[in-house]
Design a protein around this motif. Structure first.
Motif, PDB file in Angstrom:
ATOM      1  N   THR A 171      53.627   5.238  52.522  1.00 23.06           N
ATOM      2  CA  THR A 171      53.413   4.715  51.164  1.00 23.06           C
ATOM      3  C   THR A 171      51.960   4.312  50.973  1.00 23.06           C
ATOM      4  N   LEU A 176      55.611   1.837  42.979  1.00 17.79           N
ATOM      5  CA  LEU A 176      56.083   0.458  43.115  1.00 17.79           C
ATOM      6  C   LEU A 176      55.148  -0.371  43.992  1.00 17.79           C
ATOM      7  N   ALA A 177      54.320   0.297  44.801  1.00 11.83           N
ATOM      8  CA  ALA A 177      53.402  -0.429  45.684  1.00 11.83           C
ATOM      9  C   ALA A 177      52.270  -1.081  44.900  1.00 11.83           C
ATOM     10  N   PHE A 178      52.086  -0.659  43.621  1.00  9.54           N
ATOM     11  CA  PHE A 178      51.030  -1.235  42.804  1.00  9.54           C
ATOM     12  C   PHE A 178      51.617  -2.288  41.875  1.00  9.54           C
ATOM     13  N   PRO A 179      51.207  -3.561  42.025  1.00 13.83           N
ATOM     14  CA  PRO A 179      51.602  -4.531  41.005  1.00 13.83           C
ATOM     15  C   PRO A 179      51.022  -4.074  39.656  1.00 13.83           C
ATOM     16  N   ALA A 219      41.168  -0.214  33.829  1.00 19.68           N
ATOM     17  CA  ALA A 219      40.013  -0.679  33.065  1.00 19.68           C
ATOM     18  C   ALA A 219      38.722  -0.187  33.700  1.00 19.68           C
ATOM     19  N   ALA A 220      38.689  -0.132  35.043  1.00 16.01           N
ATOM     20  CA  ALA A 220      37.492   0.352  35.724  1.00 16.01           C
ATOM     21  C   ALA A 220      37.297   1.842  35.456  1.00 16.01           C
ATOM     22  N   VAL A 221      38.396   2.602  35.425  1.00 16.60           N
ATOM     23  CA  VAL A 221      38.286   4.050  35.275  1.00 16.60           C
ATOM     24  C   VAL A 221      38.081   4.433  33.816  1.00 16.60           C
ATOM     25  N   GLU A 272      58.536   4.910  44.982  1.00 18.34           N
ATOM     26  CA  GLU A 272      58.179   3.843  45.911  1.00 18.34           C
ATOM     27  C   GLU A 272      56.663   3.653  45.966  1.00 18.34           C
ATOM     28  N   VAL A 273      55.922   4.776  45.889  1.00 18.18           N
ATOM     29  CA  VAL A 273      54.463   4.673  45.916  1.00 18.18           C
ATOM     30  C   VAL A 273      53.966   3.935  44.675  1.00 18.18           C
ATOM     31  N   ALA A 305      36.971   9.030  37.455  1.00 20.40           N
ATOM     32  CA  ALA A 305      36.402   8.228  36.374  1.00 20.40           C
ATOM     33  C   ALA A 305      35.205   8.943  35.762  1.00 20.40           C
ATOM     34  N   ALA A 335      70.631  -8.682  38.352  1.00 21.06           N
ATOM     35  CA  ALA A 335      70.422  -8.359  39.768  1.00 21.06           C
ATOM     36  C   ALA A 335      69.452  -9.341  40.399  1.00 21.06           C
ATOM     37  N   VAL A 356      44.071  -3.292  35.995  1.00 26.54           N
ATOM     38  CA  VAL A 356      42.671  -3.595  36.294  1.00 26.54           C
ATOM     39  C   VAL A 356      41.946  -2.323  36.751  1.00 26.54           C
ATOM     40  N   ILE A 357      42.616  -1.524  37.598  1.00 30.92           N
ATOM     41  CA  ILE A 357      42.019  -0.261  38.032  1.00 30.92           C
ATOM     42  C   ILE A 357      41.775   0.637  36.822  1.00 30.92           C
ATOM     43  N   LEU A 416      49.697  -5.482  37.128  1.00 33.57           N
ATOM     44  CA  LEU A 416      48.416  -6.041  36.722  1.00 33.57           C
ATOM     45  C   LEU A 416      47.259  -5.368  37.469  1.00 33.57           C
ATOM     46  N   VAL A 417      47.469  -5.091  38.763  1.00 34.73           N
ATOM     47  CA  VAL A 417      46.413  -4.453  39.559  1.00 34.73           C
ATOM     48  C   VAL A 417      46.147  -3.046  39.026  1.00 34.73           C
ATOM     49  N   PHE A 474      50.824  -6.535  49.343  1.00 35.42           N
ATOM     50  CA  PHE A 474      52.026  -6.519  48.507  1.00 35.42           C
ATOM     51  C   PHE A 474      53.137  -5.699  49.169  1.00 35.42           C
ATOM     52  N   THR A 475      52.785  -4.484  49.611  1.00 36.10           N
ATOM     53  CA  THR A 475      53.781  -3.603  50.201  1.00 36.10           C
ATOM     54  C   THR A 475      54.259  -4.119  51.552  1.00 36.10           C
ATOM     55  N   ALA A 486      35.761  -4.546  38.158  1.00 37.76           N
ATOM     56  CA  ALA A 486      36.356  -3.559  37.255  1.00 37.76           C
ATOM     57  C   ALA A 486      35.587  -3.528  35.944  1.00 37.76           C
ATOM     58  N   ARG A 528      60.822   8.632  46.824  1.00 36.35           N
ATOM     59  CA  ARG A 528      59.583   8.378  47.566  1.00 36.35           C
ATOM     60  C   ARG A 528      58.416   8.175  46.613  1.00 36.35           C
TER      61      ARG A 528
END
Lengths: 288, 314
Positions: B17, A130-133, A142-144, A127-128, B32, A288, A139-140, A135-136, B292-293, B273, A124
């Motif tokens: 999720t 995996l929900a984030f690409p 970089a903001a933090v 899976e969470v 942050a 695969a 980017v997050i 690259l995204v 995406f999900t 960002a 589980r």
């Protein structure tokens, strides 16, 4: 100790050449990869110029005997910048593959070995992530955490864990049901011993192939982050950043500054993919 | 297991999720470093009263969970907060740009499906020369990332060809189509090559299968064999892969929008960002993660329902 019998004694001399003749694509890929690694390791020795050496009189010089790939908008030698740029460009994905490889293998084997509750919770959680690409997530980050080399490498290391962990988990479940594991258990071998001494070596080819493939993806993701200006900052020499830096030069009719590092990215990624494919063939693994 | 309970379980998994992802996004950006109030005040050294007013207005002194709940409630009711840079609602910023990015994703998706399926089928059914040429071409294209293709296209079209614009998003349908062609191609190329390869493998595999041999032995015309027995069976894996690449497009828009100066959601995310405009980053990452999900879950569920051999219980 049993003696080795061979119909024909294989000649060691020229073995590499014959292998190259059998599979020229693999040979070319190996050469490109070796060249890139050599450039990264020995950058200060190989590079003909200082990658940050500005020369106002040599702005946008065309490829010449003195500057093989020409000079950029500040008169810096493009070849030297590509050679030095190999360091962050290759070190980043190498770190990503190493960290995500260790974490993913540990989590995958743990999920497979303990099963039940542990497996469900781990799957589980993966899976969470995996929900984030990837690259995204970068980017997050970089903001933090701000820009730089470390932040995107750290988050991509996390982003790449689920894919590897899933592959390892599936293979480890198959492996754990094989008779040899049961035999070891009956002999009184402990769980950690079986996992570390017997399961892992059998999973190693799979992990190696998956990591090779992952290296290519990580290189592209990290170069993209640097291209977007969210990773390393000028005047650092890194291929993605060099492409971004060269964009105004491209519009001004001087494409070399951006297109040579772009060619380097593509060449390395293609050769890594070829190596991964051949490794998979060698180990009899199916993509695969 | 019946279809309804299967769909319900998938939907529940999706919601859980996304809930966890929203918590991660909020928690990550909450942690942050730096004072969000100072960022919102925007000045060099805002006086304490202004800071206090901002802290009260944006509920920055509330406990973490309360702030999270407030943000989540706002997200669900269509009010994802205020941008510190643009000084307007994040919802409006997103609405202005959503059409451009949706157009770009749809355009690239159409290119991927049409060219990927077409070339892949051609490579499998055509002669060996066609197959080899297309294999080499797709191998090269697959390794060409959007930022490389974009740079190459900008060079070609800005300085050599000049057929298509290399900057901006255009207006109206025709203008958009014209302006977004190159960004869509840059975004689609490597995915197209991937779909083409998977299609070729799937069609080839079916061509050599027993049931196709049987159909040919029965004397069916080749066109009917290909249409009814080969392509139909090859559809499942191809559909799965196409869906997954479609999901990957959402993240890729950031690169081509930045490269081609398209004012869309992707470039908004990157610029926010860089300027640490947290409200925008949170809302956009949640949007991308949701898209995406959701696409991934739909593809997964569709392939499970269409092919009963795919195990449904995981």
């Amino acid at each position: 100790m049993s003696a080795i019998h061979a119909e024909r004694v294989p000649a060691v001399r020229g073995a590499l050449r014959r292998a190259a003749a059998r599979d020229p694509l693999l040979a070319a890929a190996g050469c490109v990869a070796a060249l890139a690694v050599a450039a990264a390791v020995a950058a200060p020795l190989i590079a003909p110029y200082d990658p940050a050496g500005v020369d106002q009189l040599e702005v946008f010089g065309p490829p010449s005997a003195a500057h093989w790939l020409g000079t950029d908008d500040l008169g810096r030698d493009v070849l030297s910048r590509i050679i030095h740029g190999a360091r962050p460009t290759l070190a980043g994905p190498a770190l990503v593959v190493l960290v995500s490889g260790v974490l993913g293998t540990a989590l995958g084997v743990a999920a497979a070995w303990f099963g039940g509750r542990t497996d469900a919770v781990l799957s589980r959680a993966l899976e969470v992530v995996l929900a984030f690409p990837g690259l995204v997530l970068a980017v997050i980050a970089a903001a933090v955490l701000g820009t730089g080399f470390a932040a995107p490498v750290v988050v991509l290391s996390i982003a790449y864990v689920p894919v590897l962990a899933r592959v390892v988990r599936a293979a480890a479940i198959r492996e754990a049901h094989l008779p040899y594991v049961e035999a070891l258990r009956l002999q009184g071998a402990s769980g950690p011993t079986i996992c570390l001494r017997h399961l892992l070596p059998n999973l190693a080819p799979l992990i190696l192939v998956q990591s090779t493939v992952g290296f290519g993806y990580a290189l592209l993701d990290l170069a993209a982050v640097n291209f977007l200006g969210l990773g390393l900052q000028p005047p650092a020499a890194e291929w993605g950043l060099m492409i971004a830096d060269g964009r105004s030069a491209v519009l001004g009719g001087h494409p070399g500054q951006a297109l040579f590092p772009a060619a380097a990215v593509v060449a390395v990624v293609v050769s890594v993919n070829v190596l991964g494919e051949r490794l998979a063939d060698r180990f009899g693994l199916v993509e695969a | 297991m019946n279809v309804i309970s299967f769909a319900l379980r998938r939907a529940l998994g999706l919601v859980l999720t996304l809930f966890a992802a929203s918590f991660l996004i909020f928690g990550g950006l909450y942690a942050a470093p730096g004072d969000p109030a100072a960022l919102l005040a925007g000045g060099q050294r805002p006086n304490p009263e202004v800071l206090a007013a901002i802290r009260a207005e944006y509920r920055l002194d509330d406990p973490f969970l309360l702030q999270y709940g407030h943000w989540l409630a706002g997200l669900l009711t269509g009010d994802p907060g205020t941008s510190a840079v643009y000084r307007t609602g994040v919802g409006g910023l997103i609405a202005e740009r959503a059409a451009t990015t949706a157009f770009l994703v749809a355009y690239a998706g159409a290119l991927i499906i049409a060219a990927g399926l077409g070339l892949g089928t051609l490579a499998a059914l055509g002669g060996p020369a066609v197959g080899r040429t297309l294999t080499v071409a797709t191998s090269a294209a697959q390794a060409a990332p959007p930022f490389v293709v974009a740079t190459l296209l900008i060079w070609l079209f800005a300085t050599r060809l000049g057929w298509l614009p290399v900057y901006g998003a255009g207006s109206g349908f025709a203008g958009r189509l014209e302006h977004l062609t190159l960004p869509a191609v840059a975004l689609a190329l490597s995915f197209t090559a991937y779909v083409a390869r998977v299609t070729r493998t799937a069609v080839r595999g079916e061509l050599h299968s027993d049931h196709v041999g049987t159909a040919e032995a029965r004397g069916l015309p080749r066109a009917a064999v290909v249409r009814r027995h080969v392509l139909r069976n090859a559809a499942a894996p191809v559909m799965t892969v196409s869906g997954l690449t479609l999901a990957g497009l959402f993240a890729g828009t950031a690169i081509v929008e930045e490269a081609f100066g398209v004012n869309g959601l992707g470039s908004l995310l990157v610029q926010s960002a860089a300027r640490q405009d947290m409200a925008v980053v949170m809302a956009l990452s949640m949007l991308i993660v949701t898209a995406f999900t959701a696409v991934n879950t739909l593809v997964d569920a569709a392939s499970a329902l269409l092919d009963p051999r795919v195990p449904q219980v995981r």
